[in-house]
Design a protein around this motif. Sequence first.
Motif, PDB file in Angstrom:
ATOM      1  N   TRP A 141       0.831  -1.191   0.000  1.00 19.99           N
ATOM      2  CA  TRP A 141       0.000   0.000   0.000  1.00 19.99           C
ATOM      3  C   TRP A 141       0.873   1.252   0.000  1.00 19.99           C
ATOM      4  CZ3 TRP A 141      -0.617   4.306   2.939  1.00 19.99           C
ATOM      5  CH2 TRP A 141      -1.770   5.059   2.722  1.00 19.99           C
ATOM      6  N   ALA A 142       1.878   1.292   0.859  1.00 20.07           N
ATOM      7  CA  ALA A 142       2.746   2.475   0.956  1.00 20.07           C
ATOM      8  C   ALA A 142       3.506   2.718  -0.341  1.00 20.07           C
ATOM      9  CB  ALA A 142       3.728   2.324   2.121  1.00 20.07           C
ATOM     10  N   THR A 143       3.993   1.675  -0.980  1.00 22.43           N
ATOM     11  CA  THR A 143       4.740   1.883  -2.229  1.00 22.43           C
ATOM     12  C   THR A 143       3.792   2.265  -3.364  1.00 22.43           C
ATOM     13  OG1 THR A 143       4.740  -0.506  -2.688  1.00 22.43           O
ATOM     14  CG2 THR A 143       6.673   0.392  -1.588  1.00 22.43           C
ATOM     15  N   ARG A 144       2.579   1.744  -3.359  1.00 21.09           N
ATOM     16  CA  ARG A 144       1.598   2.090  -4.391  1.00 21.09           C
ATOM     17  C   ARG A 144       1.162   3.549  -4.286  1.00 21.09           C
ATOM     18  NH1 ARG A 144      -1.446  -1.982  -3.275  1.00 21.09           N
ATOM     19  NH2 ARG A 144      -3.051  -0.877  -2.126  1.00 21.09           N
ATOM     20  N   HIS A 145       1.145   4.081  -3.083  1.00 19.80           N
ATOM     21  CA  HIS A 145       0.682   5.449  -2.861  1.00 19.80           C
ATOM     22  C   HIS A 145       1.829   6.436  -2.673  1.00 19.80           C
ATOM     23  CE1 HIS A 145      -2.901   3.058  -1.993  1.00 19.80           C
ATOM     24  NE2 HIS A 145      -3.561   4.110  -2.440  1.00 19.80           N
ATOM     25  N   ARG A 146       3.009   6.014  -2.964  1.00 19.70           N
ATOM     26  CA  ARG A 146       4.185   6.871  -2.782  1.00 19.70           C
ATOM     27  C   ARG A 146       4.117   8.078  -3.703  1.00 19.70           C
ATOM     28  NH1 ARG A 146       9.099   3.326  -3.230  1.00 19.70           N
ATOM     29  NH2 ARG A 146       8.588   2.848  -1.092  1.00 19.70           N
ATOM     30  N   GLU A 147       4.440   9.243  -3.151  1.00 20.29           N
ATOM     31  CA  GLU A 147       4.523  10.489  -3.911  1.00 20.29           C
ATOM     32  C   GLU A 147       5.998  10.836  -4.091  1.00 20.29           C
ATOM     33  OE1 GLU A 147       2.030  12.381  -5.129  1.00 20.29           O
ATOM     34  OE2 GLU A 147       0.424  11.105  -4.346  1.00 20.29           O
ATOM     35  N   PRO A 148       6.327  11.627  -5.115  1.00 22.42           N
ATOM     36  CA  PRO A 148       7.737  11.941  -5.373  1.00 22.42           C
ATOM     37  C   PRO A 148       8.476  12.573  -4.190  1.00 22.42           C
ATOM     38  CG  PRO A 148       6.378  12.625  -7.226  1.00 22.42           C
ATOM     39  CD  PRO A 148       5.442  12.184  -6.136  1.00 22.42           C
ATOM     40  N   ASP A 149       7.783  13.334  -3.357  1.00 25.72           N
ATOM     41  CA  ASP A 149       8.475  13.992  -2.245  1.00 25.72           C
ATOM     42  C   ASP A 149       8.375  13.224  -0.925  1.00 25.72           C
ATOM     43  OD1 ASP A 149       5.767  14.477  -1.995  1.00 25.72           O
ATOM     44  OD2 ASP A 149       6.006  16.547  -1.324  1.00 25.72           O
ATOM     45  N   ASP A 150       7.833  11.988  -0.949  1.00 28.13           N
ATOM     46  CA  ASP A 150       7.773  11.170   0.262  1.00 28.13           C
ATOM     47  C   ASP A 150       9.171  10.758   0.705  1.00 28.13           C
ATOM     48  OD1 ASP A 150       5.051  11.292   0.357  1.00 28.13           O
ATOM     49  OD2 ASP A 150       4.709   9.246  -0.350  1.00 28.13           O
ATOM     50  N   ILE A 169       9.735   7.935   2.366  1.00 25.68           N
ATOM     51  CA  ILE A 169       9.873   6.484   2.405  1.00 25.68           C
ATOM     52  C   ILE A 169      10.629   6.002   1.175  1.00 25.68           C
ATOM     53  CG2 ILE A 169       7.828   6.120   3.817  1.00 25.68           C
ATOM     54  CD1 ILE A 169       6.368   5.242   1.254  1.00 25.68           C
ATOM     55  N   GLU A 170      11.441   4.991   1.394  1.00 31.33           N
ATOM     56  CA  GLU A 170      12.242   4.440   0.301  1.00 31.33           C
ATOM     57  C   GLU A 170      12.146   2.926   0.305  1.00 31.33           C
ATOM     58  OE1 GLU A 170      16.239   5.783   0.732  1.00 31.33           O
ATOM     59  OE2 GLU A 170      15.718   7.884   0.550  1.00 31.33           O
ATOM     60  N   GLY A 171      12.513   2.332  -0.809  1.00 33.69           N
ATOM     61  CA  GLY A 171      12.586   0.878  -0.903  1.00 33.69           C
ATOM     62  C   GLY A 171      11.236   0.223  -1.016  1.00 33.69           C
ATOM     63  N   PRO A 172      11.239  -1.082  -1.321  1.00 30.87           N
ATOM     64  CA  PRO A 172       9.997  -1.804  -1.518  1.00 30.87           C
ATOM     65  C   PRO A 172       9.301  -2.245  -0.224  1.00 30.87           C
ATOM     66  CG  PRO A 172      11.843  -3.240  -1.950  1.00 30.87           C
ATOM     67  CD  PRO A 172      12.415  -1.871  -1.682  1.00 30.87           C
ATOM     68  N   HIS A 173       9.943  -2.080   0.922  1.00 31.38           N
ATOM     69  CA  HIS A 173       9.394  -2.567   2.186  1.00 31.38           C
ATOM     70  C   HIS A 173       9.450  -1.498   3.281  1.00 31.38           C
ATOM     71  CE1 HIS A 173      11.435  -6.019   0.111  1.00 31.38           C
ATOM     72  NE2 HIS A 173      10.163  -6.291  -0.011  1.00 31.38           N
ATOM     73  N   PRO A 174       8.846  -0.345   3.050  1.00 31.18           N
ATOM     74  CA  PRO A 174       9.018   0.749   4.019  1.00 31.18           C
ATOM     75  C   PRO A 174       8.436   0.438   5.406  1.00 31.18           C
ATOM     76  CG  PRO A 174       7.341   1.303   2.399  1.00 31.18           C
ATOM     77  CD  PRO A 174       7.987   0.039   1.930  1.00 31.18           C
ATOM     78  N   VAL A 175       7.340  -0.283   5.468  1.00 31.35           N
ATOM     79  CA  VAL A 175       6.745  -0.604   6.758  1.00 31.35           C
ATOM     80  C   VAL A 175       7.555  -1.699   7.449  1.00 31.35           C
ATOM     81  CG1 VAL A 175       4.660  -1.471   7.920  1.00 31.35           C
ATOM     82  CG2 VAL A 175       4.470   0.125   5.978  1.00 31.35           C
ATOM     83  N   THR A 176       7.802  -2.777   6.730  1.00 26.15           N
ATOM     84  CA  THR A 176       8.560  -3.892   7.303  1.00 26.15           C
ATOM     85  C   THR A 176       9.948  -3.451   7.730  1.00 26.15           C
ATOM     86  OG1 THR A 176       7.343  -5.375   5.841  1.00 26.15           O
ATOM     87  CG2 THR A 176       9.300  -6.262   6.907  1.00 26.15           C
ATOM     88  N   ASP A 177      10.603  -2.635   6.896  1.00 22.68           N
ATOM     89  CA  ASP A 177      11.938  -2.157   7.264  1.00 22.68           C
ATOM     90  C   ASP A 177      11.897  -1.337   8.546  1.00 22.68           C
ATOM     91  OD1 ASP A 177      13.000  -3.368   5.031  1.00 22.68           O
ATOM     92  OD2 ASP A 177      13.183  -1.528   3.868  1.00 22.68           O
ATOM     93  N   ALA A 178      10.881  -0.495   8.700  1.00 23.03           N
ATOM     94  CA  ALA A 178      10.767   0.312   9.917  1.00 23.03           C
ATOM     95  C   ALA A 178      10.512  -0.561  11.137  1.00 23.03           C
ATOM     96  CB  ALA A 178       9.656   1.339   9.747  1.00 23.03           C
TER      97      ALA A 178
END
Length: 162
Positions: free
Chosen positions: A138-147, A149-158
Amino acid sequence: MNLDPPPVAAFGPAAMAHLALASAARLVSDYARGLVPTRPGRAGYGGLLTGDAVQLGRLVDDVLAAAVVAERADGVGWDQIGEALGVDPDRAREQWAATVTRWDADLARAAGPAHDDDELPEVLTGPPTVRARELDRWATRHREPDDLIEGPHPVTDALSGG
């Protein structure tokens, strides 16, 4: 390319609280996004928009509760939480301690061998890795250019400290 998230070392109490916060924030975002389109030319909505705004407020209240729980799980003191809320620490504790206690009890029940999922918050009813992967997508699908968050696993990585 492997897009499976790295395994979360341990879904301890703090990680579960942050997972609940992320889930609550996602609901707010999805619900609010549904209010963005307008329908010009209609005379009125018969209270529907007001009802939707009230529901959005309830969802935001859930995010606030989850944020307090996550902060307490991280060891943040009532003084800092009170400051963020604009109240003194005693008032913050008085207002939110029961919410934190209820979350802790739900978390303990969910970790036990036998529990009724109907009595638990939704985030505690399934495997946390599945929920984290859903939130990653969900987070990667809704990512905006100025967000940030990075990478394919922003929640899991956090959650895993990655």
